[in-house]
Design an enzyme around this catalytic site. Sequence first.
Site, PDB file in Angstrom:
ATOM      1  N   HIS A  13      -2.841 -32.162 -53.398  1.00  0.00           N
ATOM      2  CA  HIS A  13      -3.135 -30.596 -53.787  1.00  0.00           C
ATOM      3  C   HIS A  13      -4.153 -30.537 -54.631  1.00  0.00           C
ATOM      4  CE1 HIS A  13       0.561 -30.929 -50.122  1.00  0.00           C
ATOM      5  NE2 HIS A  13      -1.040 -31.479 -49.831  1.00  0.00           N
ATOM      6  N   ARG A  71     -10.083 -23.007 -46.597  1.00  0.00           N
ATOM      7  CA  ARG A  71      -8.880 -23.246 -46.508  1.00  0.00           C
ATOM      8  C   ARG A  71      -7.903 -22.409 -46.972  1.00  0.00           C
ATOM      9  NH1 ARG A  71     -11.396 -27.662 -50.148  1.00  0.00           N
ATOM     10  NH2 ARG A  71     -11.272 -29.135 -48.777  1.00  0.00           N
ATOM     11  N   ARG A 106     -10.381 -21.413 -42.077  1.00  0.00           N
ATOM     12  CA  ARG A 106      -9.887 -22.445 -41.271  1.00  0.00           C
ATOM     13  C   ARG A 106      -8.603 -21.502 -41.153  1.00  0.00           C
ATOM     14  NH1 ARG A 106      -9.186 -28.422 -43.393  1.00  0.00           N
ATOM     15  NH2 ARG A 106      -8.254 -27.789 -44.462  1.00  0.00           N
ATOM     16  N   GLU A 121     -11.067 -33.567 -34.988  1.00  0.00           N
ATOM     17  CA  GLU A 121     -11.411 -34.279 -36.696  1.00  0.00           C
ATOM     18  C   GLU A 121      -9.758 -35.599 -35.888  1.00  0.00           C
ATOM     19  OE1 GLU A 121      -9.594 -32.443 -40.055  1.00  0.00           O
ATOM     20  OE2 GLU A 121      -8.758 -30.410 -38.055  1.00  0.00           O
ATOM     21  N   ASN A 158     -12.740 -36.192 -43.306  1.00  0.00           N
ATOM     22  CA  ASN A 158     -11.999 -36.653 -44.028  1.00  0.00           C
ATOM     23  C   ASN A 158     -10.748 -37.479 -43.084  1.00  0.00           C
ATOM     24  OD1 ASN A 158     -13.067 -36.587 -45.945  1.00  0.00           O
ATOM     25  ND2 ASN A 158     -11.572 -34.644 -46.037  1.00  0.00           N
ATOM     26  N   ASP A 159     -10.611 -36.813 -41.995  1.00  0.00           N
ATOM     27  CA  ASP A 159      -9.440 -36.854 -41.303  1.00  0.00           C
ATOM     28  C   ASP A 159      -9.686 -37.778 -39.871  1.00  0.00           C
ATOM     29  OD1 ASP A 159      -6.693 -36.277 -41.969  1.00  0.00           O
ATOM     30  OD2 ASP A 159      -6.954 -34.093 -41.039  1.00  0.00           O
ATOM     31  N   ARG A 216      -5.819 -42.389 -45.914  1.00  0.00           N
ATOM     32  CA  ARG A 216      -7.005 -42.317 -46.578  1.00  0.00           C
ATOM     33  C   ARG A 216      -6.344 -42.589 -48.068  1.00  0.00           C
ATOM     34  NH1 ARG A 216      -7.662 -36.494 -46.003  1.00  0.00           N
ATOM     35  NH2 ARG A 216      -6.833 -35.230 -44.983  1.00  0.00           N
ATOM     36  N   CYS A 242     -18.181 -30.662 -42.455  1.00  0.00           N
ATOM     37  CA  CYS A 242     -17.344 -30.680 -43.685  1.00  0.00           C
ATOM     38  C   CYS A 242     -16.872 -31.608 -43.971  1.00  0.00           C
ATOM     39  CB  CYS A 242     -16.623 -29.177 -44.028  1.00  0.00           C
ATOM     40  SG  CYS A 242     -14.985 -29.259 -42.835  1.00  0.00           S
TER      41      CYS A 242
END
Length: 755
Positions: free
Chosen positions: A367, A474, A510, A609, A632-633, A643, A680
């Site tokens: 985070h 986000r 999102r 994702e 990413n996911d 990751r 993204c």
Amino acid sequence: MRGSLGGPRVLLRRLREVMAQRVSAQERLDKIVVLIAANMVAEVCSVYVLRVDSTLELYATEGLNRAAVHQTVMRAGEGLVGLVAQEAKPLNLSDAQSHPAFAFKPETGEEIYHSFLGVPILRAGNTLGVLVVQNRAHRIYSEEEIEALQTTAMVLAEMIASGELSALARPGAEPAARRPLHLTGLGISDGVGLGHVVLHEPRVVVTNFIAEDVAREVARLDRAVDALRASIDSMLEGGEIDPAGEHRDVLETYRMFAHDRGWMRRLREAVLTGLTAEAAVERVQSDTRARMMRQADPFIRERLHDLDDLAHRLMRELMGRTHAPKTERLPKDAIIVARNMSPAALLDYDRTRVRGLLLEEGGPMSHVAIVARAIGVPTVGQIANAAGLVDQGDAIIIDGASGEVHIRPQADVQAAYAEKARLRARKQKQFAALRDKPCVTRDGEHVALNINAGLLVDLPHIAETGAAGIGLFRTEMQFMVAASFPRSGEQERLYSAVLDAAGDRPVTFRTLDIGGDKVLPYMRSFEEENPALGWRAIRLGLDRPGLLRSQVRAMLKAAAGRNLRLMFPMVADVAEFERARSIVERELTHLRRHGYLLPEQLQVGVMVEVPSLLFELDELFARTDFVSVGTNDLVQFLYAADRGNTRVSDRFDPLSVPVLRALKRIIDIGQAHGKPVTLCGEMASQPLGAVALVALGFRSLSVSVAAVGPVKAVLRQLDARRAAQRILPWLEGRCSDTRLRERLHAFAESEALPL
């Protein structure tokens, strides 16, 4: 055996007198070894100092040949002295010469001495040297004598750490306490930070080591421990801590340690040697840290952090400092050093003065890493014992791209990085010159470059970068940095401010991606074996529809009369999307019924994702307004490799055949349905990754703020058609993952692309 001068308390008082004298460093050391030898009725007392070349040099002695001072040097691990330094624990022998590690140094004349007691000179768990006493007689030194020598070593540690001994050293052989360090961790947020250390949780600096009244110090220690225990009990029993959350587990561990009899006994024994209460805490924790740092068991090393924090709390209790220094006292070039920290803690600092962030832990997807990238703070993580290796105000350089860290750098290193920072600034100016130029490839393909955002501090970057819009906002970031759950009105004001800042540029919100590893401190959390695959994002929202409904309603009200794009994360199948979309329809009906102005245009999308959606793409595109690929996911799930886990995160490559094939499938089916597809994720923020994505057919990317310039510069030089002709055939034949990245690099070089 009690020394003739009356034991360790008398010795400490005499040491204080010597430390206060205005004499040279060598004279001070010479007087100290004489005092120690006399107090312990030892025929020899010697001080060895760890040098920058990892050797141990004899700096002072009483009893050995004085001509050996600054001449006798022990290699790392050599002899009994080297063994004490290596293991960071006392060595007590009645016949030193029979020990297998004994190394004979003829110039010292020590062959006539049999008994040996050596203790490490420790500070913050780091070995700075070794203090030794010896006698001709075969004897084992008592526990009291070991304790006295360890206490004395603590005073010597502060003398070495102060840099006072540096004047005695030859160039290249300076004491290691203040030596320059070059470490390599994990680059988390790009950029170079040059500045001075600010400890996020500053160590309480002990200035008074020697007790005037031992009984009074014991009483102070008892009161502080009682207050510490009471404060932990209060937090645990006050009802503010979730009964099943990880915060309770941490506090329960603190309570267990705070009531540990062995810990309390060691603290009392240290005070009884003549130390002040805070000096006793410092000494006991330094010894504990030195032992635990050398343990291979990761569980034991993790407990070290708990003990460190408990010791710091007790020190602050003793010295009446309940809070860390205020951030207004920051230097103009602060590099924050911490074990880890929350996003809210980072945002509490004055951003105009923060030049970088160094973490003992932290990964690129943590985070605080996301926030650091959002506000443009260079960040390096995974530097073991970072806070113990530096002192407040130390010069430091961090490189967020390479993960390199230079602590107390030499002048040539500082000059090199200063030049690198200047070159980077010039390059940023070049990127800034592209702000108002379109992102169009050499063969005329338009690519929409959006930015990823999540906080109000991100909004000025839209205009600064010339971005096409916000491709990923986000919304959970607002929840992560808040002290309590944001009310619907607070959410509405944030979303309205985002839309105001974007103007006519599109913004894609999102919905909350919390749960799993994104635990909010004010929400009840659940222990999960695989949090990334657990109860998070849309799963949590559908199971707690009140939470999702309040957020959707805030978005709809904020977008009154404007365009709104919202998307749901972590959707695993079309049925989940339909359930989520029905909540949006329900909120629209509610707002119509109560006379609210609705968005002029509403588009509802999905983040792809979860790999299962790859096999429902036709059904998905038939129902959704747009799709955004979250690489990413998606990539970590495709490879079943976390990751955030450094042991496996390097076992996969986003620029690999399986990943690019999956992405090609998404873009092809989206085009067949006439639905917009954007992407993204970190993959799009890498210039080489952006080249591959454009070759696959993507024409809308959402990248980190810092990546807009580099990615635009590359894409404006790219011939998209030629890239597709070169890259797509590689996905059809046989090609290893490593070879694919190499081929992409070779293609970029042949095209003279500015990677």
